[in-house]
Design a protein around this motif. Structure first.
Motif, PDB file in Angstrom:
ATOM      1  N   GLU A   1      -7.075  -1.065   9.543  1.00 24.80           N
ATOM      2  CA  GLU A   1      -7.057   0.387   9.321  1.00 24.80           C
ATOM      3  C   GLU A   1      -8.319   0.845   8.592  1.00 24.80           C
ATOM      4  O   GLU A   1      -8.862   1.913   8.894  1.00 24.80           O
ATOM      5  N   PHE A   2      -8.780   0.036   7.655  1.00 27.42           N
ATOM      6  CA  PHE A   2     -10.028   0.344   6.953  1.00 27.42           C
ATOM      7  C   PHE A   2     -11.200   0.392   7.932  1.00 27.42           C
ATOM      8  O   PHE A   2     -11.971   1.352   7.968  1.00 27.42           O
ATOM      9  N   ILE A   3     -11.314  -0.658   8.731  1.00 29.36           N
ATOM     10  CA  ILE A   3     -12.423  -0.752   9.682  1.00 29.36           C
ATOM     11  C   ILE A   3     -12.340   0.365  10.724  1.00 29.36           C
ATOM     12  O   ILE A   3     -13.340   1.014  11.051  1.00 29.36           O
ATOM     13  N   GLY A   4     -11.134   0.587  11.255  1.00 27.86           N
ATOM     14  CA  GLY A   4     -10.962   1.608  12.284  1.00 27.86           C
ATOM     15  C   GLY A   4     -11.338   2.991  11.790  1.00 27.86           C
ATOM     16  O   GLY A   4     -12.031   3.751  12.483  1.00 27.86           O
ATOM     17  N   THR A   5     -10.880   3.340  10.591  1.00 30.53           N
ATOM     18  CA  THR A   5     -11.196   4.664  10.052  1.00 30.53           C
ATOM     19  C   THR A   5     -12.671   4.762   9.678  1.00 30.53           C
ATOM     20  O   THR A   5     -13.289   5.820   9.851  1.00 30.53           O
TER      21      THR A   5
ATOM     22  N   PRO B   1      -6.567  14.072   8.042  1.00 32.21           N
ATOM     23  CA  PRO B   1      -6.946  14.291   6.638  1.00 32.21           C
ATOM     24  C   PRO B   1      -8.066  13.385   6.131  1.00 32.21           C
ATOM     25  O   PRO B   1      -8.928  13.838   5.374  1.00 32.21           O
ATOM     26  N   ALA B   2      -8.083  12.129   6.533  1.00 35.06           N
ATOM     27  CA  ALA B   2      -9.127  11.208   6.063  1.00 35.06           C
ATOM     28  C   ALA B   2     -10.485  11.603   6.615  1.00 35.06           C
ATOM     29  O   ALA B   2     -11.504  11.533   5.912  1.00 35.06           O
TER      30      ALA B   2
ATOM     31  N   MET C   1      -2.640   4.162   4.210  1.00 32.49           N
ATOM     32  CA  MET C   1      -3.332   5.388   3.813  1.00 32.49           C
ATOM     33  C   MET C   1      -4.454   5.110   2.821  1.00 32.49           C
ATOM     34  O   MET C   1      -5.513   5.734   2.887  1.00 32.49           O
ATOM     35  N   ILE C   2      -4.243   4.148   1.931  1.00 29.51           N
ATOM     36  CA  ILE C   2      -5.324   3.749   1.026  1.00 29.51           C
ATOM     37  C   ILE C   2      -6.500   3.211   1.832  1.00 29.51           C
ATOM     38  O   ILE C   2      -7.667   3.557   1.574  1.00 29.51           O
ATOM     39  N   ALA C   3      -6.206   2.380   2.815  1.00 30.13           N
ATOM     40  CA  ALA C   3      -7.258   1.802   3.657  1.00 30.13           C
ATOM     41  C   ALA C   3      -7.976   2.880   4.457  1.00 30.13           C
ATOM     42  O   ALA C   3      -9.204   2.858   4.605  1.00 30.13           O
TER      43      ALA C   3
END
Length: 216
Positions: free
Chosen positions: A7-11, A171-172, A83-85
């Protein structure tokens, strides 16, 4: 842990190339225009879903994660760390873009071109359509096409919403460039409208499904 990293990488990828396309368009004489920016977002989303979807589901959007939490399709712990990621990946991407384009004042931040009401409604309805598409296309019989369909949906939504709201639905995606650039006056719209639209889509999906494919 792998799904949180995904999720971190994707976002990160979404924000780096998506908002990066906005920056490039601003700094290189409208080289991409709205069509190019729309397809940059859409194509990147297709790539993210097909490369990382099998690991985390490729939410890459806190509004999607929160909606799936409400629908009991993800547990509270995973939702929190997703969501943190997502926000962390978006912020790192915006920081990197700031280092590459230090003179850009907005870093691809979303801001209303129309009125506040227009922007809120456009973001809400667009997020509704996106979430409804995600819920529909991720059913077993159509799951193989999910990445392509979702990517094209985002492309189409940005083509419509871009001139009015900037076309966020995430939102991110809006939070990171707004905070890093200091343009936070309208950020509340892009945090709240996607969430309201996405949750509304879940409610309508359950109502229309009449128990058959309802998300509980």
């Amino acid at each position: 842990m792998k799904k949180y990293i995904a999720e971190f990488i994707g976002t990160f990828i979404l924000v780096f190339f998506g908002t990066g396309s906005v920056i490039v368009n601003e700094q290189y004489n409208n080289a991409l225009d709205l069509i190019g920016i729309s397809f940059a977002f859409g194509i990147v989303i297709v790539a993210i879903i097909y490369s990382l979807g099998s690991i985390s589901g490729a939410h890459i959007n806190p509004a999607v994660t929160m909606t799936l939490l409400i629908g009991k399709l993800i547990d509270k712990k995973d939702a929190l760390f997703y969501m943190i990621a997502q926000f962390s990946g978006a912020i790192i991407a915006s920081l990197l873009l700031h280092s590459i384009f230090p003179n850009n004042l907005e870093l691809g931040a979303t801001n209303p071109s129309g009125s506040i009401v227009q922007t809120f409604v456009v973001e809400l309805v667009s997020s509704f359509v996106l979430m409804l598409t995600i819920l529909g296309v991720t059913q077993k019989e159509t799951k193989v096409a999910a990445g392509l369909v979702i990517g094209l949906t985002v492309t189409g939504l940005i083509l419509f919403a871009g001139p009015i709201s900037g076309g966020s639905f995430n939102p991110a995606r809006s939070f990171a460039p707004a905070v890093i650039s200091g343009n936070i006056s309208n950020l509340w719209i892009y945090l709240s409208a996607p969430l309201v639209g996405s949750i509304s889509a879940l409610l309508i999906w359950n109502l229309m499904s009449l128990g058959k494919n309802a998300v509980r």
